[in-house]
Motif scaffolding. Sequence first.
Motif, PDB file in Angstrom:
ATOM      1  N   UNK A   1      16.949 -11.731 -10.380  1.00 50.39           N
ATOM      2  CA  UNK A   1      15.619 -11.436  -9.916  1.00 50.39           C
ATOM      3  C   UNK A   1      15.683 -10.743  -8.564  1.00 50.39           C
ATOM      4  N   UNK A   2      14.892  -9.693  -8.447  1.00 46.62           N
ATOM      5  CA  UNK A   2      14.865  -8.942  -7.190  1.00 46.62           C
ATOM      6  C   UNK A   2      13.568  -9.246  -6.465  1.00 46.62           C
ATOM      7  N   UNK A   3      13.677  -9.463  -5.178  1.00 47.38           N
ATOM      8  CA  UNK A   3      12.482  -9.693  -4.379  1.00 47.38           C
ATOM      9  C   UNK A   3      12.502  -8.829  -3.139  1.00 47.38           C
ATOM     10  N   UNK A   4      11.328  -8.344  -2.756  1.00 51.28           N
ATOM     11  CA  UNK A   4      11.236  -7.664  -1.464  1.00 51.28           C
ATOM     12  C   UNK A   4      10.059  -8.247  -0.697  1.00 51.28           C
ATOM     13  N   UNK A   5      10.211  -8.273   0.614  1.00 53.56           N
ATOM     14  CA  UNK A   5       9.113  -8.683   1.487  1.00 53.56           C
ATOM     15  C   UNK A   5       8.754  -7.449   2.306  1.00 53.56           C
ATOM     16  N   UNK A   6       7.475  -7.075   2.242  1.00 50.03           N
ATOM     17  CA  UNK A   6       7.037  -5.850   2.912  1.00 50.03           C
ATOM     18  C   UNK A   6       6.573  -6.147   4.331  1.00 50.03           C
ATOM     19  N   UNK A   7       6.596  -5.132   5.154  1.00 49.31           N
ATOM     20  CA  UNK A   7       6.108  -5.331   6.522  1.00 49.31           C
ATOM     21  C   UNK A   7       4.586  -5.378   6.551  1.00 49.31           C
ATOM     22  N   UNK A   8       3.935  -4.546   5.746  1.00 50.23           N
ATOM     23  CA  UNK A   8       2.473  -4.472   5.775  1.00 50.23           C
ATOM     24  C   UNK A   8       1.870  -4.916   4.448  1.00 50.23           C
ATOM     25  N   UNK A   9       0.879  -5.795   4.546  1.00 49.79           N
ATOM     26  CA  UNK A   9       0.221  -6.307   3.344  1.00 49.79           C
ATOM     27  C   UNK A   9      -0.365  -5.155   2.519  1.00 49.79           C
ATOM     28  N   UNK A  10      -0.830  -4.133   3.198  1.00 53.47           N
ATOM     29  CA  UNK A  10      -1.478  -3.013   2.507  1.00 53.47           C
ATOM     30  C   UNK A  10      -0.515  -2.272   1.579  1.00 53.47           C
ATOM     31  N   UNK A  11       0.786  -2.433   1.828  1.00 50.82           N
ATOM     32  CA  UNK A  11       1.783  -1.734   1.012  1.00 50.82           C
ATOM     33  C   UNK A  11       2.144  -2.453  -0.285  1.00 50.82           C
ATOM     34  N   UNK A  12       1.628  -3.699  -0.429  1.00 50.01           N
ATOM     35  CA  UNK A  12       2.052  -4.502  -1.583  1.00 50.01           C
ATOM     36  C   UNK A  12       1.828  -3.839  -2.936  1.00 50.01           C
ATOM     37  N   UNK A  13       0.619  -3.291  -3.182  1.00 52.32           N
ATOM     38  CA  UNK A  13       0.408  -2.678  -4.507  1.00 52.32           C
ATOM     39  C   UNK A  13       1.367  -1.516  -4.770  1.00 52.32           C
ATOM     40  N   UNK A  14       1.602  -0.700  -3.750  1.00 55.34           N
ATOM     41  CA  UNK A  14       2.526   0.432  -3.921  1.00 55.34           C
ATOM     42  C   UNK A  14       3.942  -0.074  -4.176  1.00 55.34           C
ATOM     43  N   UNK A  15       4.339  -1.146  -3.455  1.00 58.66           N
ATOM     44  CA  UNK A  15       5.669  -1.710  -3.643  1.00 58.66           C
ATOM     45  C   UNK A  15       5.815  -2.274  -5.058  1.00 58.66           C
ATOM     46  N   UNK A  16       4.757  -2.946  -5.531  1.00 60.68           N
ATOM     47  CA  UNK A  16       4.791  -3.511  -6.881  1.00 60.68           C
ATOM     48  C   UNK A  16       4.998  -2.408  -7.907  1.00 60.68           C
ATOM     49  N   UNK A  17       4.347  -1.276  -7.677  1.00 58.75           N
ATOM     50  CA  UNK A  17       4.488  -0.146  -8.606  1.00 58.75           C
ATOM     51  C   UNK A  17       5.919   0.385  -8.603  1.00 58.75           C
ATOM     52  N   UNK A  18       6.533   0.409  -7.424  1.00 56.67           N
ATOM     53  CA  UNK A  18       7.922   0.882  -7.316  1.00 56.67           C
ATOM     54  C   UNK A  18       8.853  -0.063  -8.089  1.00 56.67           C
ATOM     55  N   UNK A  19       8.655  -1.373  -7.897  1.00 58.86           N
ATOM     56  CA  UNK A  19       9.497  -2.357  -8.595  1.00 58.86           C
ATOM     57  C   UNK A  19       9.337  -2.226 -10.113  1.00 58.86           C
ATOM     58  N   UNK A  20       8.090  -2.071 -10.510  1.00 65.62           N
ATOM     59  CA  UNK A  20       7.801  -1.976 -11.934  1.00 65.62           C
ATOM     60  C   UNK A  20       8.490  -0.757 -12.546  1.00 65.62           C
ATOM     61  N   UNK A  21       8.368   0.363 -11.850  1.00 65.47           N
ATOM     62  CA  UNK A  21       8.965   1.612 -12.351  1.00 65.47           C
ATOM     63  C   UNK A  21      10.483   1.486 -12.449  1.00 65.47           C
ATOM     64  N   UNK A  22      11.082   0.782 -11.480  1.00 65.08           N
ATOM     65  CA  UNK A  22      12.544   0.693 -11.446  1.00 65.08           C
ATOM     66  C   UNK A  22      13.079  -0.294 -12.478  1.00 65.08           C
ATOM     67  N   UNK A  23      12.359  -1.385 -12.687  1.00 71.85           N
ATOM     68  CA  UNK A  23      12.886  -2.445 -13.554  1.00 71.85           C
ATOM     69  C   UNK A  23      12.581  -2.208 -15.026  1.00 71.85           C
ATOM     70  N   UNK A  24      11.602  -1.354 -15.290  1.00 71.22           N
ATOM     71  CA  UNK A  24      11.306  -1.055 -16.694  1.00 71.22           C
ATOM     72  C   UNK A  24       9.981  -1.631 -17.146  1.00 71.22           C
ATOM     73  N   UNK A  25       9.458  -1.096 -18.251  1.00 69.82           N
ATOM     74  CA  UNK A  25       8.108  -1.437 -18.677  1.00 69.82           C
ATOM     75  C   UNK A  25       7.980  -2.860 -19.250  1.00 69.82           C
TER      76      UNK A  25
END
Length: 325
Positions: free
Chosen positions: A227-251
């Motif tokens: 399992x991969x986890x990231x902690x972002x610096x800014x709360x506002x970036x969470x949705x964008x980060x989630x999209x990046x994780x999703x794209x990288x890990x697969x549908x």
Amino acid sequence: MIRVENVSKSFGSFKALDGLTLKAGEGTVLGLLGPNGSGKTTTVKILTTLLAPDSGDARVAGHSVLAAPDLVRRNLGLSGQYAAVDEKLTAFENLHMVGRLYGMNRRTASARASELLENFRLTDVATKRSGTFSGGMRRRLDLAGAIVARPKVVVLDEPTTGLDPRGRLDTWDVVSRLVADGTTVLLTTQYLEEADRLADNIAVINHGRVIAEGTAAELKQNAGTERIGVVMRHAADLPAAAAVLHAAAGPDVRPELDPQNLGVSIAAPQGHRTLVRILTELDAQALPVEEASLRRPTLDDVFLRLTGHATADSVTDAETEGVAA
Ligand SMILES: Nc1ncnc2c1ncn2[C@@H]1O[C@H](COP(=O)(O)OP(=O)(O)O)[C@@H](O)[C@H]1O
Ligand SMILES: [Mg+2]
């Protein structure tokens, strides 16, 4: 060296062992891992001829516990869950007595006792009554007693339960040394760390049957993906980060958000590679990351998943998502 073949054992209407099958090759450690009441001590008692199976058979060094219990006992050393030392005797006398019981002459028994006291760091207290010993010292003396006659097979029932960390490390050291000498060891434990560290092969039992077996690595591999986890610096970036994780890990896998901690995580079969892709992409999109982690399944995850129990010493942060067997 050790074989348990389809053994069942009931106490009244309660089935303590239900078709249990195990085996251990020469010079290996088999870890029998199970929660309280899963049948570990019952297995030990059957292997050591203290209890007869209702059905099935068990063999030690090729000898059947049913057909040749004497030969089984001759090839076996047992150290029980509760240290069995004679408190009125000194450490030396305890070991000497065991040697004599095994038919050694006085001189041989003395030499063996001294050698073991040295190996088990008990020389300083050799002439002290063992009744005055700490739990860890008593356990060491008990272990030494189990190997006085250099048995081919040693059975240790929860050898470190109730010991402090130092006592536990000492015991691990002793077990490692036994194996280096070619002894075959069956070790029961409730501690995953112990099984992970000492056992070549692990059988996880619950309700008197094997529910998983293999090396620690194999069991972990089957426990689920990394399992991969990231902690972002800014709360506002969470949705964008989630999209990046999703794209990288697969549908097939969905990211999981932990807004309170500014975290997002996702299951990733190809952990390393996926993590690199994710970090590269977050960097490219200028989304600052505070922390990134790749978490391998632990034996605790295995145990929890298989038995529904956390173990005595487990860290209870195991992921429960996607663990349905
Ligand atoms: N002599 C006995 N009489 C009745 N029940 C027993 C006896 N020995 C063990 N049991 C039961 O069998 C189950 C397995 O016990 P045990 O082998 O001691 O488990 P473990 O060593 O894994 O904690 C437990 O539920 C225990 O209560
Ligand atoms: Mg027990």
